[in-house]
Design a protein around this motif. Structure first.
Motif, PDB file in Angstrom:
ATOM      1  N   SER A 280     -10.527   0.923   4.095  1.00 23.42           N
ATOM      2  CA  SER A 280     -10.507   0.003   3.206  1.00 23.42           C
ATOM      3  C   SER A 280     -11.057   0.185   1.345  1.00 23.42           C
ATOM      4  O   SER A 280     -10.963  -0.576   0.746  1.00 23.42           O
ATOM      5  CB  SER A 280     -12.141  -0.757   3.218  1.00 23.42           C
ATOM      6  OG  SER A 280     -12.903   0.776   3.372  1.00 23.42           O
ATOM      7  N   THR A 281     -10.528   1.385   1.069  1.00 19.78           N
ATOM      8  CA  THR A 281     -10.200   2.142  -0.004  1.00 19.78           C
ATOM      9  C   THR A 281      -9.064   1.509  -0.981  1.00 19.78           C
ATOM     10  O   THR A 281      -9.070   2.371  -1.924  1.00 19.78           O
ATOM     11  CB  THR A 281     -10.704   3.250  -0.025  1.00 19.78           C
ATOM     12  OG1 THR A 281     -10.063   3.836   1.164  1.00 19.78           O
ATOM     13  CG2 THR A 281     -12.526   3.300  -0.300  1.00 19.78           C
TER      14      THR A 281
ATOM     15  N   PHE B 287       1.217  -0.959  -0.142  1.00 15.46           N
ATOM     16  CA  PHE B 287      -0.367  -0.061   0.515  1.00 15.46           C
ATOM     17  C   PHE B 287       1.082   1.407   0.035  1.00 15.46           C
ATOM     18  O   PHE B 287       1.841   1.045   0.657  1.00 15.46           O
ATOM     19  CB  PHE B 287      -1.006  -0.194   1.087  1.00 15.46           C
ATOM     20  CG  PHE B 287      -1.881  -1.199   1.260  1.00 15.46           C
ATOM     21  CD1 PHE B 287      -3.252  -1.189   0.194  1.00 15.46           C
ATOM     22  CD2 PHE B 287      -1.902  -1.929   1.880  1.00 15.46           C
ATOM     23  CE1 PHE B 287      -3.733  -2.026   0.496  1.00 15.46           C
ATOM     24  CE2 PHE B 287      -2.110  -3.468   2.161  1.00 15.46           C
ATOM     25  CZ  PHE B 287      -4.029  -2.588   1.243  1.00 15.46           C
ATOM     26  N   ASP B 288       0.518   2.136  -0.767  1.00 10.95           N
ATOM     27  CA  ASP B 288       0.930   3.363  -0.516  1.00 10.95           C
ATOM     28  C   ASP B 288       1.152   3.713   1.075  1.00 10.95           C
ATOM     29  O   ASP B 288      -0.198   4.129   1.612  1.00 10.95           O
ATOM     30  CB  ASP B 288       0.378   4.762  -1.497  1.00 10.95           C
ATOM     31  CG  ASP B 288       0.729   5.874  -1.117  1.00 10.95           C
ATOM     32  OD1 ASP B 288       1.573   5.935  -1.139  1.00 10.95           O
ATOM     33  OD2 ASP B 288       0.476   6.611  -2.051  1.00 10.95           O
ATOM     34  N   PRO B 289       2.462   3.912   1.591  1.00 13.26           N
ATOM     35  CA  PRO B 289       2.437   4.758   2.728  1.00 13.26           C
ATOM     36  C   PRO B 289       1.466   6.675   2.820  1.00 13.26           C
ATOM     37  O   PRO B 289       0.705   6.415   4.198  1.00 13.26           O
ATOM     38  CB  PRO B 289       3.466   5.132   3.467  1.00 13.26           C
ATOM     39  CG  PRO B 289       4.808   3.766   1.639  1.00 13.26           C
ATOM     40  CD  PRO B 289       3.913   3.950   0.934  1.00 13.26           C
TER      41      PRO B 289
ATOM     42  N   GLY C 235     -11.349  -2.371   7.144  1.00  9.52           N
ATOM     43  CA  GLY C 235      -9.763  -1.992   7.019  1.00  9.52           C
ATOM     44  C   GLY C 235      -8.841  -2.876   6.044  1.00  9.52           C
ATOM     45  O   GLY C 235      -9.162  -4.376   6.358  1.00  9.52           O
ATOM     46  N   PHE C 236      -7.350  -2.292   5.796  1.00  9.76           N
ATOM     47  CA  PHE C 236      -6.833  -3.539   6.330  1.00  9.76           C
ATOM     48  C   PHE C 236      -5.467  -3.260   7.227  1.00  9.76           C
ATOM     49  O   PHE C 236      -5.723  -2.135   7.351  1.00  9.76           O
ATOM     50  CB  PHE C 236      -5.788  -3.472   4.684  1.00  9.76           C
ATOM     51  CG  PHE C 236      -6.448  -3.313   3.610  1.00  9.76           C
ATOM     52  CD1 PHE C 236      -6.653  -5.004   3.167  1.00  9.76           C
ATOM     53  CD2 PHE C 236      -7.039  -2.795   2.585  1.00  9.76           C
ATOM     54  CE1 PHE C 236      -7.365  -5.137   2.029  1.00  9.76           C
ATOM     55  CE2 PHE C 236      -7.995  -2.681   1.425  1.00  9.76           C
ATOM     56  CZ  PHE C 236      -7.594  -4.580   1.185  1.00  9.76           C
TER      57      PHE C 236
ATOM     58  N   ASN D 152     -19.809  -5.332  -2.479  1.00 12.81           N
ATOM     59  CA  ASN D 152     -20.037  -4.096  -2.139  1.00 12.81           C
ATOM     60  C   ASN D 152     -19.014  -3.475  -2.072  1.00 12.81           C
ATOM     61  O   ASN D 152     -19.053  -1.847  -2.498  1.00 12.81           O
ATOM     62  CB  ASN D 152     -20.688  -4.060  -0.531  1.00 12.81           C
ATOM     63  CG  ASN D 152     -21.996  -4.434  -0.328  1.00 12.81           C
ATOM     64  OD1 ASN D 152     -23.074  -3.900  -0.947  1.00 12.81           O
ATOM     65  ND2 ASN D 152     -21.827  -5.116   0.620  1.00 12.81           N
ATOM     66  N   ARG D 153     -18.158  -4.095  -2.514  1.00 15.78           N
ATOM     67  CA  ARG D 153     -16.234  -2.764  -2.862  1.00 15.78           C
ATOM     68  C   ARG D 153     -16.783  -2.914  -4.084  1.00 15.78           C
ATOM     69  O   ARG D 153     -16.198  -1.543  -4.088  1.00 15.78           O
ATOM     70  CB  ARG D 153     -15.517  -4.474  -2.608  1.00 15.78           C
ATOM     71  CG  ARG D 153     -14.260  -4.147  -3.057  1.00 15.78           C
ATOM     72  CD  ARG D 153     -12.615  -5.280  -3.040  1.00 15.78           C
ATOM     73  NE  ARG D 153     -13.310  -6.103  -4.849  1.00 15.78           N
ATOM     74  CZ  ARG D 153     -12.959  -5.753  -5.293  1.00 15.78           C
ATOM     75  NH1 ARG D 153     -12.122  -4.142  -5.835  1.00 15.78           N
ATOM     76  NH2 ARG D 153     -12.872  -6.096  -6.418  1.00 15.78           N
TER      77      ARG D 153
END
Length: 219
Positions: free
Chosen positions: A114-115, A37-39, A93-94, A144-145
């Motif tokens: 989550s996005t 993921f982008d920090p 979320g992650f 839903n995602r």
């Protein structure tokens, strides 16, 4: 017969296990490949925690809509519960957990919304774990995602999904949905069915057609 229903795209909640419309959240492993993921999208990080403590802490973080509402000082390890929990407004979320190395079980935990999207531009260390906290209903979570990402799921695909889920409820729980029951009753010649719907219908969900051989509607 007076019927009250959900909007078309909310029908997926009615077909959840046990027909309980409320979402239940839990953790699942997320396959990241050689991505990360982008920090810049990280919500918050915490070092020196075990994986289980990190999961409980991340669940606490995700109950807040904005970081302005989050106060880590309010978090109490003793009051946390890492079991599957009912949705209280959480969007999921992650969690990225990076072990400290060696024999240590502690590491750094980082929470992403989550996005957040995985990208090969931000690869994670090989021993990093990525967990997703979200709807435990995998089909509903994926549907839903896609909607939240702005994708228009074709009605044909969605209707087929709902049919499968309704059939599953019928076979596993002996639950038949009212619309299917009405259609089944209408197959009998000696049963007269008059349907009154009392709800606004979205134009995209309205289908008009002329049935051959059927006379005009009564006054």
């Amino acid at each position: 017969l007076l019927m009250f229903g959900e909007s078309h795209h909310e029908a997926i909640d009615l077909t959840r296990e046990g027909c309980i419309t409320r979402r239940f959240f839990g953790w699942t492993d997320h396959d990241i490949g050689n991505r990360g993921f982008d920090p810049a999208e990280a919500l918050v990080s915490k070092a020196g925690v075990t994986l289980e403590d990190a999961k409980a802490w991340a669940e606490h973080v995700m109950q807040y809509v904005t970081l302005e509402e989050f106060d880590d000082d309010d978090y109490d390890d003793d009051e946390s519960d890492s079991d599957e929990s009912a949705d209280g407004g959480c969007s999921g979320g992650f969690l990225v957990f990076e072990p400290s190395g060696g024999k240590q079980t502690n590491g750094r935990a980082t929470v992403f919304p989550s996005t957040a999207a995985l990208s090969a531009s931000f690869p994670l260390p090989g021993d990093a774990l990525v967990l997703e906290y979200g709807d435990t209903d995998e089909e509903a979570r994926e549907f839903n995602r896609r909607r939240l990402m702005g994708e228009e799921v074709p009605d044909e695909e969605y209707d087929a999904l709902i049919d499968r889920r309704k059939q599953r409820r019928l076979e596993c729980e002996r639950v038949e949905f009212l619309d299917d029951w009405v259609l089944r009753q209408a197959l009998f010649d000696d049963v007269h069915v008059r349907l009154l719907t009392e709800a606004p219908v979205h134009p995209e969900e309205l289908e008009l057609h002329v049935e051959p051989g059927v006379g005009r509607a009564p006054p």
